[in-house]
Design a protein around this motif. Sequence first.
Motif, PDB file in Angstrom:
ATOM      1  N   TRP A   6       0.830  -1.211   0.000  1.00 19.97           N
ATOM      2  CA  TRP A   6       0.000   0.000   0.000  1.00 19.97           C
ATOM      3  C   TRP A   6       0.863   1.259   0.000  1.00 19.97           C
ATOM      4  O   TRP A   6       0.552   2.257   0.640  1.00 19.97           O
ATOM      5  CB  TRP A   6      -0.975  -0.039   1.164  1.00 19.97           C
ATOM      6  N   ALA A   7       1.942   1.198  -0.763  1.00 21.13           N
ATOM      7  CA  ALA A   7       2.808   2.355  -0.929  1.00 21.13           C
ATOM      8  C   ALA A   7       2.259   3.231  -2.052  1.00 21.13           C
ATOM      9  O   ALA A   7       1.691   2.734  -3.020  1.00 21.13           O
ATOM     10  CB  ALA A   7       4.225   1.900  -1.270  1.00 21.13           C
ATOM     11  N   LEU A   8       2.435   4.517  -1.899  1.00 23.65           N
ATOM     12  CA  LEU A   8       2.100   5.484  -2.938  1.00 23.65           C
ATOM     13  C   LEU A   8       3.286   6.415  -3.116  1.00 23.65           C
ATOM     14  O   LEU A   8       4.003   6.698  -2.156  1.00 23.65           O
ATOM     15  CB  LEU A   8       0.886   6.337  -2.554  1.00 23.65           C
ATOM     16  N   ASN A   9       3.456   6.884  -4.329  1.00 26.11           N
ATOM     17  CA  ASN A   9       4.393   7.952  -4.607  1.00 26.11           C
ATOM     18  C   ASN A   9       3.609   8.962  -5.420  1.00 26.11           C
ATOM     19  O   ASN A   9       3.222   8.685  -6.558  1.00 26.11           O
ATOM     20  CB  ASN A   9       5.615   7.447  -5.375  1.00 26.11           C
ATOM     21  N   ILE A  10       3.351  10.103  -4.805  1.00 26.53           N
ATOM     22  CA  ILE A  10       2.542  11.139  -5.453  1.00 26.53           C
ATOM     23  C   ILE A  10       3.448  12.304  -5.797  1.00 26.53           C
ATOM     24  O   ILE A  10       3.998  12.965  -4.904  1.00 26.53           O
ATOM     25  CB  ILE A  10       1.388  11.589  -4.541  1.00 26.53           C
TER      26      ILE A  10
END
Length: 143
Positions: A57-61
């Motif tokens: 559940w990693a995000l890179n925004i």
Amino acid sequence: MKQLLVALVLAGSVVTAPARAEQLPLVPMFAEAAHAWGVPAAWTQAIAHVESGLSPWALNIEGKGYRFDSKEKALAKAKEAEAEGLSFDSGVMQVNNFWLRKYGIPLEAALDPLANIYLGSWILKQEIARHGESWNAVGAYHS
């Protein structure tokens, strides 16, 4: 091709009770998706390790990284980014939202670990087709 991709990603998506990341059996997921697409499982695992630290559940925004302890929290943040029209990468394989829009893949599926690994493996297959089974294909995965 678009329908096949969406069907396989959604077929790989599993509906489960909320789980903690350390409880997820990721290794069999990598093996299943790699076999389905004919790509090296070790490569997909290595990419995921570099891209997300194996965090489902990693995000890179827009270059800022986030790690969440649940799909629900990651999904809420991803929906915010989506509503703002931002570019972001999601899940264990850090699949860019470009692919989601292009193939009509729901954001929820991109944050499902198995579906994300299927999609990331498919993207890797495209790069191997373009560059051969080489470091260039791995390098092109996320560029």
